[in-house]
Design a protein around this motif. Sequence first.
Motif, short mmCIF file in Angstrom:
data_model
loop_
_atom_site.label_atom_id
_atom_site.label_comp_id
_atom_site.label_asym_id
_atom_site.label_seq_id
_atom_site.Cartn_x
_atom_site.Cartn_y
_atom_site.Cartn_z
N MET A 163 23.09 3.76 48.58
CA MET A 163 23.66 2.70 47.68
C MET A 163 24.97 2.17 48.18
SD MET A 163 22.02 1.51 44.60
CE MET A 163 21.23 2.61 43.72
N CYS B 275 21.28 -2.23 46.82
CA CYS B 275 20.35 -1.66 47.86
C CYS B 275 20.55 -2.49 49.13
CB CYS B 275 18.85 -1.67 47.49
SG CYS B 275 17.73 -1.45 48.56
N GLN C 59 16.38 1.57 45.85
CA GLN C 59 17.13 2.83 45.51
C GLN C 59 17.01 3.55 44.10
OE1 GLN C 59 19.27 4.08 48.23
NE2 GLN C 59 18.14 2.59 49.16
#
Length: 214
Positions: free
Chosen positions: A1, A20, A122
């Motif tokens: 991230m 992401c 993510q």
Amino acid sequence: MKYQIIPVTPFQQNCSVIWCEKTLKAAVVDPGGNIDRILAEVAKLGVNVEKILLTHGHIDHVGGAAELAKKLAVPIIGPHIADKFWLENLVKQSQNFGFPRTEAFEPTQYLNEGDEVSVGEQHLQVLHCPGHTPGHIVFYDKIANLAWVGDVLFRGSIGRTDFPQSNHQDLLHSITTKLWPLGLNVSFIPGHGPMSTFADERQHNPFVADQLFD
């Protein structure tokens, strides 16, 4: 991230744009105010915000959430429902703390311990960490070893517990039983001030250092 911290409001609250890298889908964590500044950073980063995430219901963390959600046509996710009373009293909060008038709002979804929030591909784990407020949550990225802890923990300090329904012992319990087990190497973005690591706080923080609990 990936993330970009944007200090907002006179309280210099750490709002974060997180995204992401593969999909460029993003979320905004704790947009307390200064919406134009946040939108400018989003445009600069070239990401697509798909949701707003809230750690707790204090105005310096949520004051811009409803306006930003409306501008971006995205849902507001979090905090835990135990902070509903804070969101219902935003008009009074804005008066008490000298903020522009902020209307009450209801998030699209409240979060619970063990929930997971996606940002593109993510994922963030949700930890319910009461003490500073009863409905405070923490977002944890296991892959990046990174946590957004709101006002639970700071570099060298911990959250205030002199608010309605705050509880000092609950806060200490949240830190030592929810955060510390995540590991020494976790870096965290607090609601205010500089980043730190759980290892540094367990060694040096005068409120929660390990030696205090031996």
